[in-house]
Design a protein around this motif. Sequence first.
Motif: not given
Length: 227
Positions: A2-7, A39-42
């Motif tokens: 899982a990759v998470h971006v906070t902003q 790609e979709q998640a990011l």
Amino acid sequence: MAVHVTQTIHRKSLHDEIVARLRTMIEDGTLQPGQKVPEQALAGQMGISRTPLREALKTLGAEGLLVLRPNRGAVVAVLTEAEIGELFPIIGALEALAAELACATASAEDIAALRDLHETMRAEHARGDEVAYRRTNRTFHARLVDLADNGALRDYYEQLHRRIHAARFILSKAPADWDRAVAEHERIVCALEARDAQSAGQLLREHLSVTAADAMRRALERSRAEE
């Protein structure tokens, strides 16, 4: 993974911001060598469409950080043994030159700040905090190049260093390798403090040579595991 971006992204220069975000994710290990870029998640986490994301992926592909596979998406690049053998000596030569120049150009305060970074790394090593150590180690080497006060050298270094970053700073070290690296940094700092340009340059070349050998061993182990 899982990759998470906070902003989400709001800045005007959308392309540059996306490229910077993705580059940081590769450099800090959020996106691992060999991992497919989600790609979709990011795109969803950044609050953008997939079109500007894919343009950013093309830029990072041109830098050698990603491998773009037609109809299959982008994958974080993995350095081969041959690439490690080609790139690490160049980085070693650039850092050696930076150390030699720093002996002549850096102020006493600059070198003292580098000593402080080394002492921070020693403390991180002593308590076994490898994540913090790797982060400080990146800062140490980048600061050393800055002390050369040579813009062209810095540009070449940054361009090449992005490609070897994962092989150099993300992979965990065996205890003996970590002990050795700390001792090597001590000798490098001592040479800088003594303004011994010849020794400082030679120590940096040797340091990168050992790091390259370690990276090549890991690359070989990875390729065997994938067979």
